[in-house]
Design an enzyme around this catalytic site. Structure first.
Site, PDB file in Angstrom:
ATOM      1  N   TRP A   1      36.643  50.574  40.525  1.00  0.00           N
ATOM      2  CA  TRP A   1      36.266  49.336  39.839  1.00  0.00           C
ATOM      3  C   TRP A   1      36.081  48.255  40.907  1.00  0.00           C
ATOM      4  O   TRP A   1      36.963  48.053  41.730  1.00  0.00           O
ATOM      5  CB  TRP A   1      37.337  48.871  38.839  1.00  0.00           C
ATOM      6  CG  TRP A   1      37.046  47.462  38.405  1.00  0.00           C
ATOM      7  CD1 TRP A   1      36.052  47.044  37.574  1.00  0.00           C
ATOM      8  CD2 TRP A   1      37.702  46.264  38.867  1.00  0.00           C
ATOM      9  NE1 TRP A   1      36.051  45.664  37.485  1.00  0.00           N
ATOM     10  CE2 TRP A   1      37.049  45.168  38.259  1.00  0.00           C
ATOM     11  CE3 TRP A   1      38.773  46.011  39.738  1.00  0.00           C
ATOM     12  CZ2 TRP A   1      37.432  43.847  38.489  1.00  0.00           C
ATOM     13  CZ3 TRP A   1      39.152  44.698  39.968  1.00  0.00           C
ATOM     14  CH2 TRP A   1      38.474  43.626  39.334  1.00  0.00           C
TER      15      TRP A   1
ATOM     16  N   GLU B   1      34.331  52.502  36.598  1.00  0.00           N
ATOM     17  CA  GLU B   1      34.771  51.571  35.545  1.00  0.00           C
ATOM     18  C   GLU B   1      33.875  50.333  35.460  1.00  0.00           C
ATOM     19  O   GLU B   1      33.759  49.551  36.391  1.00  0.00           O
ATOM     20  CB  GLU B   1      36.211  51.137  35.838  1.00  0.00           C
ATOM     21  CG  GLU B   1      36.777  50.185  34.793  1.00  0.00           C
ATOM     22  CD  GLU B   1      38.267  49.884  35.009  1.00  0.00           C
ATOM     23  OE1 GLU B   1      38.844  50.382  35.999  1.00  0.00           O
ATOM     24  OE2 GLU B   1      38.836  49.151  34.190  1.00  0.00           O
TER      25      GLU B   1
ATOM     26  N   LYS C   1      32.456  46.674  33.572  1.00  0.00           N
ATOM     27  CA  LYS C   1      33.045  45.444  33.023  1.00  0.00           C
ATOM     28  C   LYS C   1      31.930  44.499  32.609  1.00  0.00           C
ATOM     29  O   LYS C   1      30.866  44.483  33.230  1.00  0.00           O
ATOM     30  CB  LYS C   1      33.932  44.799  34.091  1.00  0.00           C
ATOM     31  CG  LYS C   1      34.911  43.778  33.568  1.00  0.00           C
ATOM     32  CD  LYS C   1      35.946  43.407  34.623  1.00  0.00           C
ATOM     33  CE  LYS C   1      36.896  42.355  34.065  1.00  0.00           C
ATOM     34  NZ  LYS C   1      37.980  42.042  35.002  1.00  0.00           N
TER      35      LYS C   1
ATOM     36  N   ASP D   1      37.383  50.711  29.744  1.00  0.00           N
ATOM     37  CA  ASP D   1      38.583  49.870  29.641  1.00  0.00           C
ATOM     38  C   ASP D   1      38.433  49.039  28.371  1.00  0.00           C
ATOM     39  O   ASP D   1      37.422  48.344  28.200  1.00  0.00           O
ATOM     40  CB  ASP D   1      38.699  48.984  30.888  1.00  0.00           C
ATOM     41  CG  ASP D   1      39.957  48.134  30.911  1.00  0.00           C
ATOM     42  OD1 ASP D   1      40.240  47.463  29.893  1.00  0.00           O
ATOM     43  OD2 ASP D   1      40.650  48.106  31.945  1.00  0.00           O
TER      44      ASP D   1
ATOM     45  N   HIS E   1      37.118  45.448  28.534  1.00  0.00           N
ATOM     46  CA  HIS E   1      35.949  45.149  29.368  1.00  0.00           C
ATOM     47  C   HIS E   1      34.631  44.987  28.632  1.00  0.00           C
ATOM     48  O   HIS E   1      33.569  45.117  29.227  1.00  0.00           O
ATOM     49  CB  HIS E   1      35.787  46.237  30.427  1.00  0.00           C
ATOM     50  CG  HIS E   1      36.775  46.106  31.528  1.00  0.00           C
ATOM     51  ND1 HIS E   1      36.649  46.746  32.729  1.00  0.00           N
ATOM     52  CD2 HIS E   1      37.916  45.383  31.622  1.00  0.00           C
ATOM     53  CE1 HIS E   1      37.669  46.438  33.501  1.00  0.00           C
ATOM     54  NE2 HIS E   1      38.458  45.616  32.849  1.00  0.00           N
TER      55      HIS E   1
ATOM     56  N   HIS F   1      41.116  53.229  29.972  1.00  0.00           N
ATOM     57  CA  HIS F   1      42.149  52.253  30.324  1.00  0.00           C
ATOM     58  C   HIS F   1      42.510  51.512  29.052  1.00  0.00           C
ATOM     59  O   HIS F   1      41.717  50.719  28.547  1.00  0.00           O
ATOM     60  CB  HIS F   1      41.622  51.236  31.346  1.00  0.00           C
ATOM     61  CG  HIS F   1      41.724  51.708  32.760  1.00  0.00           C
ATOM     62  ND1 HIS F   1      41.411  50.906  33.833  1.00  0.00           N
ATOM     63  CD2 HIS F   1      42.134  52.885  33.279  1.00  0.00           C
ATOM     64  CE1 HIS F   1      41.606  51.587  34.951  1.00  0.00           C
ATOM     65  NE2 HIS F   1      42.035  52.793  34.639  1.00  0.00           N
TER      66      HIS F   1
ATOM     67  N   ASP G   1      40.826  36.922  28.659  1.00  0.00           N
ATOM     68  CA  ASP G   1      41.603  37.823  29.520  1.00  0.00           C
ATOM     69  C   ASP G   1      41.463  39.251  29.026  1.00  0.00           C
ATOM     70  O   ASP G   1      41.482  39.504  27.825  1.00  0.00           O
ATOM     71  CB  ASP G   1      43.080  37.431  29.525  1.00  0.00           C
ATOM     72  CG  ASP G   1      43.896  38.416  30.348  1.00  0.00           C
ATOM     73  OD1 ASP G   1      43.529  38.651  31.512  1.00  0.00           O
ATOM     74  OD2 ASP G   1      44.867  38.987  29.823  1.00  0.00           O
TER      75      ASP G   1
ATOM     76  N   ASP H   1      43.486  41.782  30.102  1.00  0.00           N
ATOM     77  CA  ASP H   1      44.631  42.571  30.565  1.00  0.00           C
ATOM     78  C   ASP H   1      45.967  42.209  29.938  1.00  0.00           C
ATOM     79  O   ASP H   1      46.982  42.199  30.624  1.00  0.00           O
ATOM     80  CB  ASP H   1      44.738  42.458  32.095  1.00  0.00           C
ATOM     81  CG  ASP H   1      43.470  42.915  32.778  1.00  0.00           C
ATOM     82  OD1 ASP H   1      43.161  44.112  32.692  1.00  0.00           O
ATOM     83  OD2 ASP H   1      42.776  42.067  33.380  1.00  0.00           O
TER      84      ASP H   1
ATOM     85  N   ASP I   1      46.398  49.910  31.462  1.00  0.00           N
ATOM     86  CA  ASP I   1      45.975  48.948  32.484  1.00  0.00           C
ATOM     87  C   ASP I   1      46.118  47.522  31.961  1.00  0.00           C
ATOM     88  O   ASP I   1      45.263  47.046  31.227  1.00  0.00           O
ATOM     89  CB  ASP I   1      44.512  49.228  32.883  1.00  0.00           C
ATOM     90  CG  ASP I   1      44.015  48.226  33.917  1.00  0.00           C
ATOM     91  OD1 ASP I   1      44.854  47.566  34.551  1.00  0.00           O
ATOM     92  OD2 ASP I   1      42.788  48.111  34.085  1.00  0.00           O
TER      93      ASP I   1
HETATM   94  C1  RNT Z   1      39.923  45.190  36.231  1.00  0.00           C
HETATM   95  C2  RNT Z   1      39.982  46.641  35.922  1.00  0.00           C
HETATM   96  C3  RNT Z   1      40.807  47.467  36.852  1.00  0.00           C
HETATM   97  C4  RNT Z   1      42.071  46.755  37.274  1.00  0.00           C
HETATM   98  C5  RNT Z   1      43.000  47.567  38.107  1.00  0.00           C
HETATM   99  C6  RNT Z   1      44.057  46.723  38.748  1.00  0.00           C
HETATM  100  O1  RNT Z   1      39.282  44.448  35.297  1.00  0.00           O
HETATM  101  O2  RNT Z   1      40.433  46.827  34.612  1.00  0.00           O
HETATM  102  O3  RNT Z   1      41.055  48.706  36.294  1.00  0.00           O
HETATM  103  O4  RNT Z   1      42.775  46.263  36.176  1.00  0.00           O
HETATM  104  O5  RNT Z   1      42.295  48.308  39.002  1.00  0.00           O
HETATM  105 ZN    ZN Z   2      40.838  48.843  33.925  1.00  0.00          ZN
END
Ligand code: RNT
Ligand code: ZN
Length: 424
Positions: free
Chosen positions: A190, A231, A233, A264, A267, A291, A299, A301, A331
């Protein structure tokens, strides 16, 4: 806080639940066994707010761990013992997911483009001893060479070459993990590359990223040791207008090169979820990495909850019979709460969602659909929501030897008092 039932009572209640599921043609014993066997890769970076061991400055790359709850892990030994403590509260098979900046080169520093498997020897012996397979991630953020916001897609050949060397080094490390643990390590790429405002030239960075990836993947490593994943985003903090590695970019690249695609949950567009992408992508890529995170406004995460999104995604994996082709990971990073609890909450939730998916009377529901009885399909889906799931979950925890219900909070509070609160 005493919240859990006694083992005898759990067995009792479970016996009744088992009968109910059997009426729907589902073996809850089997579901528990399968749910416990599915590996979940737990991300090391919740333990230290994604700081790593390089002392290279604050977290960058459009991701942010806010908060200053006391007790974060400050080195490898603390991170490993915190993880072990959390693992004892999480049922089922676990893996541990590292970033390259968790290297332990001993005395001195090692540049990211020079890291080698021996810088992870402590991790590898821990992994072997604890029977916890490792996964890996190159780290394209929190580094002076990532200061411009561009890494593999940078227009500056010096910067781009640095990150290409880093990527090649990381694939070799992941492959060494795989050889050490006897099962492949997932190596997930990523990159944060993108821009805050609308670029005039969107295609050149993508051309450079494509060329860089071609070079990185030109080294063939044994599939028995490494699984590559990419990955995408939609946006990050400071890259709101444009992300080079978008969904379309990586989807196309992964299909062309037959590499796993990482979805993810945080994302995508805030109203877009990943459940529907699973069956579409699986027809064209060798597999997926998921993820599990939780997007909240801007955000991506937050700590994973037992949300409709998580449950839908797990159900889709079950319905598509895809568990064999999908790597499942967590994640997120929250520095404002006890970090061990953050691990435990997300991981228990994910295991719950996996169990719930395995308890679904899928055949019954699909049969109704095949017969054109869509009212039956809807009715069954809705009735399933209130089947005695909690009784099966308690039995799973009992079987795995982990605390039942919210009892684990006692363990975490104890550890906080005895260990975490002593850290400055
Ligand atoms: C970031 C991605 C990635 C990170 C990690 C720390 O937006 O989700 O996977 O969270 O690599
Ligand atoms: Zn991720």
């Amino acid at each position: 806080m005493k919240t859990g039932n006694s083992p005898a009572r759990i067995e009792d209640v479970y016996g009744a639940a088992k009968e109910t599921y059997a009426k729907f043609g589902v073996s809850s014993d089997k579901a528990i066994k399968s749910a416990l066997a599915l590996p979940v890769s737990i991300h090391c970076w919740q333990g230290d707010d994604v700081l790593g061991f390089e002392n290279s400055g604050p977290l960058s790359g459009g991701i942010l761990a806010t908060g200053n709850y006391p007790g974060r892990a400050r080195n490898g030994d603390e991170l490993r013992s915190d993880a072990e403590f959390a693992f004892a509260l999480i049922p089922g098979k676990k893996r541990f997911n590292l970033h390259s900046f968790y290297a332990e080169p001993g005395k001195g520093k090692v540049s990211r483009d020079m890291i080698r498997p021996e810088h992870f020897s402590k991790w590898m012996s821990w992994s072997k001893k604890k029977k916890i397979p490792l996964d890996f991630n190159p780290s394209y953020f929190s580094h002076p060479m990532a200061g411009s916001g561009y890494t593999l897609a940078s227009a500056d050949p010096k910067i781009r070459r640095f990150w290409i060397r880093h990527s090649i080094a990381c694939r070799r490390i992941a492959s060494a993990f795989g050889a050490n643990q006897g099962v492949p390590a997932v190596n997930d790429i990523w990159i944060p590359d993108g821009s805050k405002d609308y670029p005039a030239d969107r295609i050149s960075p993508r051309e450079r990223l494509k060329d860089a990836l071609d070079e990185i993947f030109s080294e063939k490593l044994p599939a028995l040791t490494i699984t590559d994943a990419l990955e995408c985003k939609l946006f990050g903090i400071g890259s709101e207008a444009y992300v080079v590695g978008s969904h379309e970019f990586y989807m196309a690249y992964a299909v062309k090169k037959q590499i796993k695609l990482c979805l993810d949950t945080g994302h995508f567009h805030p109203t877009e979820t990943i459940a529907d992408k699973i069956s579409a992508a699986l027809l064209f890529v060798p597999g997926l990495l998921i993820h599990f995170s939780r997007g909240l406004r801007w955000d991506s995460d937050h700590v994973s909850t037992f949300s409709d999104e998580m449950r839908d995604a797990c159900r889709e994996l079950k319905r598509a019979d895809a568990f064999g082709r999908v790597d499942i990971a967590l994640d997120y990073f929250d520095a404002s709460i006890n970090r061990i609890a953050a691990w435990v909450i997300g991981a228990r939730n994910l295991r719950k969602a996996l169990l719930e998916s395995l308890l679904e009377p899928t055949k019954l529901i699909v049969d109704a659909e095949k017969r054109g009885k869509n009212h039956e399909r809807l009715a069954l889906m809705e009735e399933c929501k209130t089947l005695p799931f909690a009784a099966v979950w308690d039995k799973l925890c009992l079987t795995a030897g982990v605390p039942v219900n919210a009892e684990w909070l006692g363990n975490v509070n104890d550890y906080e008092q005895k260990v975490l609160s002593k850290r400055k």
